[in-house]
Design a protein around this motif. Structure first.
Motif, short mmCIF file in Angstrom:
data_model
loop_
_atom_site.label_atom_id
_atom_site.label_comp_id
_atom_site.label_asym_id
_atom_site.label_seq_id
_atom_site.Cartn_x
_atom_site.Cartn_y
_atom_site.Cartn_z
N MET A 55 0.83 -1.26 -0.05
CA MET A 55 -0.09 0.02 -0.05
C MET A 55 0.89 1.26 0.05
O MET A 55 0.54 2.42 -0.72
N VAL A 56 1.82 1.29 0.68
CA VAL A 56 2.77 2.32 0.89
C VAL A 56 3.30 2.64 -0.53
O VAL A 56 3.68 3.62 -1.08
N LEU A 57 3.97 1.57 -1.32
CA LEU A 57 4.46 1.79 -2.49
C LEU A 57 3.56 2.22 -3.60
O LEU A 57 3.92 2.93 -4.38
N LEU A 58 2.22 1.52 -3.53
CA LEU A 58 1.10 2.16 -4.40
C LEU A 58 0.91 3.66 -4.10
O LEU A 58 0.90 4.70 -5.15
N LYS A 75 -12.98 -2.24 8.27
CA LYS A 75 -13.79 -2.39 9.45
C LYS A 75 -13.07 -3.30 10.28
O LYS A 75 -12.23 -4.23 10.00
N ASP A 76 -13.31 -3.26 11.54
CA ASP A 76 -12.89 -4.44 12.65
C ASP A 76 -11.40 -4.64 12.49
O ASP A 76 -10.62 -3.39 12.71
N ASN A 77 -10.60 -5.67 12.53
CA ASN A 77 -9.43 -5.94 12.27
C ASN A 77 -8.56 -5.18 11.38
O ASN A 77 -7.36 -4.49 11.72
N ALA A 78 -9.26 -5.26 10.33
CA ALA A 78 -8.36 -4.59 9.09
C ALA A 78 -8.21 -3.15 9.48
O ALA A 78 -7.05 -2.54 9.31
N ARG A 79 -9.39 -2.28 9.84
CA ARG A 79 -9.25 -1.00 10.19
C ARG A 79 -8.22 -0.78 11.42
O ARG A 79 -7.60 0.24 11.31
N ASP A 80 -8.32 -1.59 12.39
CA ASP A 80 -7.41 -1.62 13.43
C ASP A 80 -5.91 -1.61 13.02
O ASP A 80 -5.22 -0.70 13.51
N ILE A 81 -5.81 -2.40 12.24
CA ILE A 81 -4.31 -2.58 11.73
C ILE A 81 -4.00 -1.24 11.06
O ILE A 81 -2.78 -0.75 11.03
N LEU A 82 -4.74 -0.97 10.23
CA LEU A 82 -4.44 0.34 9.43
C LEU A 82 -4.37 1.57 10.34
O LEU A 82 -3.36 2.53 9.94
N LEU A 83 -5.24 1.71 11.21
CA LEU A 83 -4.91 2.79 12.01
C LEU A 83 -3.84 2.73 13.06
O LEU A 83 -3.16 3.68 13.40
N ALA A 85 -1.01 1.32 12.22
CA ALA A 85 0.05 1.59 11.26
C ALA A 85 0.19 3.02 10.98
O ALA A 85 0.89 3.58 10.08
N ASN A 86 -0.90 4.05 11.40
CA ASN A 86 -1.00 5.46 11.33
C ASN A 86 -1.18 5.75 9.75
O ASN A 86 -0.76 6.77 9.13
N PHE A 87 -1.85 4.95 9.08
CA PHE A 87 -2.13 4.91 7.78
C PHE A 87 -3.06 6.03 7.30
O PHE A 87 -3.43 6.42 6.17
N GLU A 88 -3.97 6.54 8.44
CA GLU A 88 -4.64 7.78 8.17
C GLU A 88 -3.92 9.14 7.74
O GLU A 88 -4.50 9.87 7.22
#
Length: 94
Positions: A55-58, A75-83, A85-88
């Motif tokens: 995703m970072v490369l994209l 949502k759920d686990n996927a959203r938690d992981i993204l947040l 990782a500070n992807f917001e």
């Protein structure tokens, strides 16, 4: 043609998806009218560090072409992981 392209992220987003994910977003980046790539996480239940790296490369390649990348439906686990990782800070969440 729409200026927004939707990239459907699989249920399990890990290194096994590297080739498919890269081919999909590369085709989108080559389109002249593409101004935004929307990653649809509505089906995604799992992602790992290699998915985050893809995703970072994209994001880096899209930014070089002034194409925005955003995330929807996480949502759920996927959203938690993204947040966690500070992807917001890298992506707009819809």
């Amino acid at each position: 043609m729409s200026e927004v392209r939707v990239l459907h992220v699989p249920q399990r987003f890990d290194f096994s998806q590297h080739k498919t994910f890269t081919e999909q977003y590369s085709a989108m980046l080559e389109e002249k009218l593409c101004q935004k790539i929307l990653m649809d996480f509505s089906r995604t239940e799992y992602l790992d560090s290699s998915a985050l790296g893809m995703m970072v490369l994209l994001n880096k390649k899209a930014k070089a072409q002034n194409i925005r990348v955003s995330i929807k439906g996480a949502k759920d686990n996927a959203r938690d992981i993204l947040l966690i990782a500070n992807f917001e800070k890298l992506f707009e969440f819809e």
